[in-house]
Structure formats: structure tokens, C-alpha cells
Design a protein around this motif. Sequence first.
Motif, PDB file in Angstrom:
ATOM      1  N   UNK A 113       7.552  -2.638   1.291  1.00 24.29           N
ATOM      2  CA  UNK A 113       8.210  -2.019   2.441  1.00 24.29           C
ATOM      3  C   UNK A 113       9.028  -3.048   3.192  1.00 24.29           C
ATOM      4  N   UNK A 114       8.460  -4.218   3.307  1.00 19.21           N
ATOM      5  CA  UNK A 114       9.083  -5.228   4.130  1.00 19.21           C
ATOM      6  C   UNK A 114      10.272  -5.887   3.427  1.00 19.21           C
ATOM      7  N   UNK A 115      10.052  -6.270   2.196  1.00 24.69           N
ATOM      8  CA  UNK A 115      11.107  -6.986   1.481  1.00 24.69           C
ATOM      9  C   UNK A 115      12.169  -6.033   0.949  1.00 24.69           C
ATOM     10  N   UNK A 121      12.935  -3.065   2.087  1.00 19.19           N
ATOM     11  CA  UNK A 121      13.197  -2.020   3.077  1.00 19.19           C
ATOM     12  C   UNK A 121      14.502  -1.243   2.836  1.00 19.19           C
ATOM     13  N   UNK A 122      15.585  -1.958   2.578  1.00 22.41           N
ATOM     14  CA  UNK A 122      16.879  -1.286   2.456  1.00 22.41           C
ATOM     15  C   UNK A 122      16.963  -0.402   1.219  1.00 22.41           C
ATOM     16  N   UNK A 158       0.850  -1.190   0.000  1.00 23.19           N
ATOM     17  CA  UNK A 158       0.000   0.000   0.000  1.00 23.19           C
ATOM     18  C   UNK A 158       0.882   1.235   0.000  1.00 23.19           C
ATOM     19  N   UNK A 159       0.402   2.278  -0.666  1.00 25.34           N
ATOM     20  CA  UNK A 159       1.152   3.532  -0.725  1.00 25.34           C
ATOM     21  C   UNK A 159       0.234   4.676  -0.317  1.00 25.34           C
ATOM     22  N   UNK A 204       4.222   7.023   2.604  1.00 24.37           N
ATOM     23  CA  UNK A 204       4.183   5.863   3.493  1.00 24.37           C
ATOM     24  C   UNK A 204       3.954   4.637   2.642  1.00 24.37           C
ATOM     25  N   UNK A 205       4.819   3.690   2.787  1.00 29.69           N
ATOM     26  CA  UNK A 205       4.686   2.468   2.009  1.00 29.69           C
ATOM     27  C   UNK A 205       4.602   1.300   2.976  1.00 29.69           C
ATOM     28  N   UNK A 206       3.616   0.448   2.718  1.00 29.44           N
ATOM     29  CA  UNK A 206       3.447  -0.705   3.607  1.00 29.44           C
ATOM     30  C   UNK A 206       3.331  -1.982   2.816  1.00 29.44           C
ATOM     31  N   UNK A 207       3.447  -3.096   3.503  1.00 31.78           N
ATOM     32  CA  UNK A 207       3.272  -4.395   2.849  1.00 31.78           C
ATOM     33  C   UNK A 207       4.563  -4.923   2.263  1.00 31.78           C
ATOM     34  N   UNK A 208       4.410  -5.722   1.219  1.00 27.05           N
ATOM     35  CA  UNK A 208       5.543  -6.496   0.704  1.00 27.05           C
ATOM     36  C   UNK A 208       6.730  -5.617   0.298  1.00 27.05           C
TER      37      UNK A 208
END
Lengths: 148, 812
Positions: free
Chosen positions: A118-120, A122-123, A86-87, A112-116
Amino acid sequence: MHFDGTFSIRAPRKDVFDVLIDPKQISRCMPDLQKLDVKSKEEFTAVVRAGVSFIKGDFTLNFRLVESEPPTHAKLVARGSGIGSAVDLETTIDLSDSGDGGTLMKWQAEAKVGGRIASVGQRLLSSQAQKIITQLFECLRDKFGTGS
Amino acid sequence: MRLHKKGLSTLTKLVREEPALWMGHPLKRKEDRRLLTGLGKFVDDIKLPGMAYAAILRSPYAHARILGIDVSKAERLEGVVCTLVGEEVAKLTDPFLQISSPPANKLKDYCLAVGKVHFAGEPVAAVVAETRSTAEDALELIDAEYEAVDHVLDAKEALKPGAPVIHEEVGSNVVFRGKWDYGDINAAMKQADKVVKKTLHFHRFSSTPIENNAVLAQYDKATGFLNVYSNNQMPMFCIPWVSFALKFPSNRIRMVTGDVGGGFGTKIISYPYIVLISLLAMRSGRPVKWIETRTEHLSAANHGNERMFEVEIPVKNDGTILGLKVKAWDDCGAYTRYEPAGATIWAQVTPGCYRFKNFQMEFLQVMTSKCPVGPNRGYSRMQHLWMIERSVDIVARELGLDPTEVRLKNFIRPEEMPYVTPSGGVYDGGNYPESLSRVLKLIDYWRWRKEQVEERKKGRLIGIGISTILDSGTNNFGQVKITNPENPFSGNSEGARISIDGLGGIQVALGTSPQGQGHETFASQVVADEFGVSPDQVTVLMGFDSAVNPYSHQSGAYASRCAVMGTGALLGAAKKVKEKAAKIAAHVLKADPESIEFKEGHAVDRDSGRKIPLWQIGNIAWVNNVLLPEGMEPGLVAIHFWRPDFGLPDEKWRLNQTLTYSYQSHAAVIEMDPETGKFKILKYAIVDDCGKQINPMIVEGQVHGAAAHGIGAAMYENFEYDEDGQLKSSTLVDYLVPTALEVPDLVTESMETPSLFAPKGIKGVGEGGGTPISAIANAVEDALTPYGVEISDSHQNPQRIYELIVKKRKKM
């Protein structure tokens, strides 16, 4: 994530402002635009292909112009999703005269970024987001041919 | 076997039996042939006719209202069978059982989020399709609209007025608040020469089983059975959760597990997935399989409990610890799926290995917008023991004493066994000073101490860390009555069946649902000794099937219990079978049943030396039954359920929470690079004592596995969230699991102090208590002595260590 920037454009404020609130013009500056659906002057949906590293896919972003004070200030919010992510994006643009007949454009974006993604990713996320957003504004600037 | 009549179930000292033939033998594991040749039977190996595949849409937000979920586009995709969303789940199922006290038990937990999402990664919708890839593609077509609301990621922040409330129906984020108070901690503070104070943080990590969660559910319309093939590690314990949620009768739920690629606790709370996949199977009319991805596992299966401590330790100048006063904040994430059990389970090992009597603990368990926690190797005790072992080293440093000296001064003495702890734990034997002395010898402690001084002069930083930790096993479920006296659980129990068929074949079935620990091997060793046969002659059924295996609703692989509980049940079943077989043999041999012994596949009359083979007894029992003694029922099979003698908590929450208390001493020597904060392990030694060992090779494997896991937690594995509540380590690229290259050579040695209470003197082994986490933290702080750096976190991240060094350098 917060991003901001300032640049000057050799065009009058009104012209700059009109471009900024025109969905067709803005969307042309979006990376890898797949589809644009303009619902009204204040609302449009863009499907863009974006991603981080190997996680790439289509994002459907719903844009809304929530503040508009021609020709000085505009605020555009976008909410979207795609590839398990999600963005939420909030951009504010403030225009002022640069003194030489041109326009000084000050922009800031809160993403703001969430979900895959953001998680995968991230760096890589922050630099990738910075790249996309900066390109978008540079593209808008370049529409007027010159700038600094 | 007269011995067992007397009192396996009483807390009296047992007399050892004659040395057994197979017990204590490092027999190669029976399971390994199939596992090493690719013949293992895992959930994903099962293919049922008409099977479809599920994929799960997950929340990208840490906390958000669900405004709507539109699955219409997904349903139109070719190959999609059906979909399911939270609103439908709320109509089809009841919320999961909660074991908290009010008001925390008002929490409504479903297999898909209803109304709101509470952590990033929470399931919100599911798709069933003809293929797994179609199901995953269909997820992209689901339009889920959210409105993000404020989230909270820190337990202390979550307690503040005005903090976002994760579950409105609970009213706050507090799950449990309790105070344990023994002895007189205030008097101890007054007597003390010094009160050492420290704030500590135990980080989030988990176990990383090689096989993720997996469920295959089939609703059989013809029989009305729900057949669930999963790798849940307490399949019958979770029946109430599954049955009540689905409103489906428990006696028509069949739970099957096969080979399992490790559990370590993480597969205990997979019941939401069992319910979800069962619903999908019922809705689609098809068997539905779901195999969790690694990212799903890391971000949403379960994490270990994160815990913060404020510690005060009254001490004498000679190193005597007078007591321990602790405040703990336990962060259990967004749901309480096994919690608040973790809020009391630490009290299995209240004082660690130490003699102090004054103890006070104020414990708060709090929900945050993060992945829910669940049992995880060393569950809850690991955090507590890390805090104690870290505290002992801090005491030593502050008093200028050697950490070994402080330990030896404060250890419970072997002659004090069985030792009753302030919270009612009854330690079942052990020699902690001996264990420590042995590990110091193994690692060559005093030589390293000398070398450390010499090397420091050259600018080389050597650190030596030690830790002696309890590895408690076979829990008493009565512990959850501390958090809620209404909880209908207490004690522990396990079932076993032994049969000798008409051809003399011995078959064994257990309820323990193995996860890779070698239950087939240890059980065949135990049974072989009982019948005087070879383990090859004993077949133990693989996996678990509730339609086949005996079970109690406490069956399962958890709490380092299977060797102890399984052996208790096996010995009981063997006794019953042997009593009957002896009567048949005595009848044939015209002997006294009391004089019949089982040796080398025969029943032998001790008096006359005459014997008959087991197959002949089986033959008479089943198919030649006219030869049976008069009045005897045919058949040669027995089921036995065994339970240890456990009690309930008293008014001060005193309770023996486990049956066995294994322990390990670890010693680590590290070399620290102060320019990077990175360090390497130069030498690592372990002395373990899990009582009498059934199979020393399996024990050593468990010791190695637990050490690798603890080293991983100390040095590599860490679940960190960004400020938006997104997990930063959701793949194995970021969540670093140690491989054989990262785990140092482990020098190990065993002691065997028989359990005073458990059958055959054995004690549980496997969890290991997370000992390396404190041994390495202590070693890191020791290495950094020249800088005066204090280690307050359980995760030794080089970046953080470097920052601590820089901070100290600035002050220097």
C-alpha cells in the motif's frame, strides 16, 4: 478501495451459484495460484503470487464464506498477508434472473491493503487491484462460455 | 581569560576580547578529508566478530489488535539465530519513560508493539540471522494475525467523543492542553481597527539524513557491559530511557557514535531501536547490527509536528499589530517519544521578531494513528514562526500595505535589545530592520515589484515573498516543566576535556556527538586561539564514546547548541589547563604566572620576553615532574562542564527558553504557471545573523543546508496518508527530496551581531527556522494576487494550487 460490476451469464442461477461457492472453481480464477487448501465448504486458504510493480511475492489468503443464500446471494471474506503487507477483502455477489434464462450477476468488492504494498505501490495499487479483481470475475463469467 | 571568571554564566553584557587568530577564519573542515575519500567511520562500517543482523516486522495496519504472532516457521529457517515479539518485550522490559503530565504519561510504549499496533509501520517482531537477507526472508515466515479497529488520522477528529482512542490506558488522545496568556488580548481586539482571522495548516515532513538510523549492540558477558554503537544524536540524554527500559545499570552502558550522516533531530528518538537491538544482542549472545532502510525511516522513524492554527490578529489600519490570538492543534502521531516538549518549545519565539505584547495561545497536542513525531530541524518553532510570518503577510494584504512595511513597523528595534518577550524569552541582540533591508537589496525587491506589475499585464505571474525568522539555539530544558513540573530536567550543560601530553600534543574531547556539523574543526579553532597554536596542532577526537569523552546527560547535537555549549566548555577547560601551565612556566622562568601568555606554541613571560615551549611544560607536568612547583599534582589535563544561566518557568510559564536567538531574512522571487499550479524560483536571497562566527564557511554551509531543507518542505516533501492510514510517500520516489538541481542559486550575506550572553558573542546556527517555508508561501500567494487565492497550507503542492485557482476562476 471499492470495486463493482454487473454482467449477465447464459446459465441458470443455480449453476452459477454452485460455481461461486466452490473453492476449487473460484481459486482457478485467482491470479497465479500457488497452493490451495480447502478446509471445508465454507473455508479455504489460497496462496497466490501478486504484487505491484517490482514488489511481488506470495500472499496467503484465508477465505470464509460468511453469507450464503442459494441461489441468490453470497458473501465471501478474505484476510491475508504477505511481503510485509496485509489484505482484507469482502466480496458480495447477488444473482438474479436476466429474463432470457440466464443470470444477472452483480458483484462488489471492498478491498483494504496495508503495509509495504500500500505504501510503496500507492499510485499503482488501485489500478492493480481493479485489474486482479475484474479478471477474477471475468474468469468466472467465462467459465460459462459466454456473457456480455 | 579573566573575563570568563566574571560571568559567562550571567546575563550581563560581555566585553569583546582582542581579535582572535583562528576564530572567524573559514578553515577547511578537518572532517572532510576522511569523509570525501570514503574513510568515514559510520555504524555500518563497524564489524564485530560473530556479528549477526536484525530485521524488523512492521504493522501493515494503522490501528489493529494483535491476535497472535507465530514465529515458529521463521525460527526454523536456516541461518535464523533468534526472534523476539512484543509479548516477550513486555516481560523483559519496562515501558519507556514518559514526560507528559497525567494521564498522558500512563501511555505504555515498548520497542515492539504489545497487544495493539498504533500506526502503519510500527515494529511488531524482530528476527536475528546470520545475514541481513536471511533476517529479511525470515520476516516473511512470521504469521502475524491482526484485527483491524477504527483509526483516526486528524487531530481535531481525534478529540471528538467516540473517536478511536489510540492508547486506552491514557483514556483519550489528548497529550497536552495549555493556555498562554500575556498582556490583554481582549483589550487589543477592542482597540483594533480590524481583526484579521485565518485558519492555517502546517504539513508533515521530516529531515532526510543521508544515513538512516543504525544500531549495533553487543552485550559483553565478561565485563557485564552493554556496548551500543549507534548514530543517536543525544546518546547520553537517552540513557535514562535505555537504562530504565532494559532494567540495566547506567554505569555499564557504553554509548559510542562515530561519523554520522546527518541527524537534524530525527536521530534523537531512536532509543526504542537501541533497546530492541540490545535485547536481541542479549538474547542471541551475539553482537547484533540493524541498519534502517529508507522506507523504514520515512514511515516509522519520526515525522515533524503537524499543526493546525486558528489565528486572530488585531491590527491598526497603519499596519500596527496589536497582538496575536491563536488556537493550535498539534498532531504528534501515535506515541509521545519526545513529546510534549514540542507543545512548549514554540514559546522560545512567542512573538517572532515583533513587538506586540498581547498574546494568547490555546495549545492542544493530540495523538493520531500516524507515525510518531520527533524533533526535526526547527522543531516546533518552525511551525509557530511560519504561522506568524504567514499572518504578517495576510495582515499586509488585508490592509493593502506592502509586507515589508508591516514588518518594519512591527519589528523589535535594535536599541530594545536585550529584548524580553511576553513569554520571558530574552533576545540576545539583533537588528531585524537592517537584516530585512539587506535582503531586499540583495534580491532587488523594488525592481521586482515594478516588474511584477508590468509582467502581470502580459499575463506572467511573478510572486515575491519575504520572511524574517528567529533561529533560536541552546535550549533550556526547564521548558519541559511547563508541560509537567515533575520533569527532572532544567538548564543545559556540556563537557569538554583538554590535555597537553608529555610531548606537547594538545588533545580535545567534547560531549557534543557531531552529526556532520564540523565539531572537530570549530573546536580546534577555538582551542588553537587559546593556546596560540595552529588548529593543525589540536587534535579533536572524532565522534563520541562515553568511556572516553566527557559528557553531561544533556550532551548531544541538537537545538543549534554545539558551537555555543561546546565553546563554553572548551574555554572553561582551556582556562584550567592554561592556569596550571602558566604556573609551571612561571616556575621555570621565575616569573609571575599572571604575566604568562600563550603565543605560537610557547608560554611567554610578558615582562621579560622569555619563553618556554608547550612541549616542555607538558614534559614537566607528566614525566619530568620533579621539576614541578612544590605541591603541584602532576598532569596537564582539565575537564570543564559549562552551563548557561537559565531559570525555571514562573506561574505564567514565562521563561527564557534558549540562550541565543539567531535570525535570518529570506526573499524569494517565483514565477507561477496558473495553468498547472507549478512554479519555479527565479531568485533567492538570504541574510543571516548568528553572532560572531567561528568558521564562516561552516556557517554558510549550514545556511545553505537549512534553506535547501526549507525549500524541500515548501515545494516537495510531504507525508500524506490515505484514508486507511497508509503512508503514501514511503520511498524517495514519492517523498521528494530536493537535489542540487531543484535548489536554486542562493545569494547569501551575513551580519554579525554578537550575542550579549553567549561565549565569544557566538550564536547557534543550523536549523534556520524553516524560513523558506513562509517566504515561498508568501511568494505563491503574492503571485496569485490577480486570482485572489489565499494560501493556508505550508506545502505548496501544484495540484492544490491549481485547484485553488480553478475555484477562484469559477467565482470570477
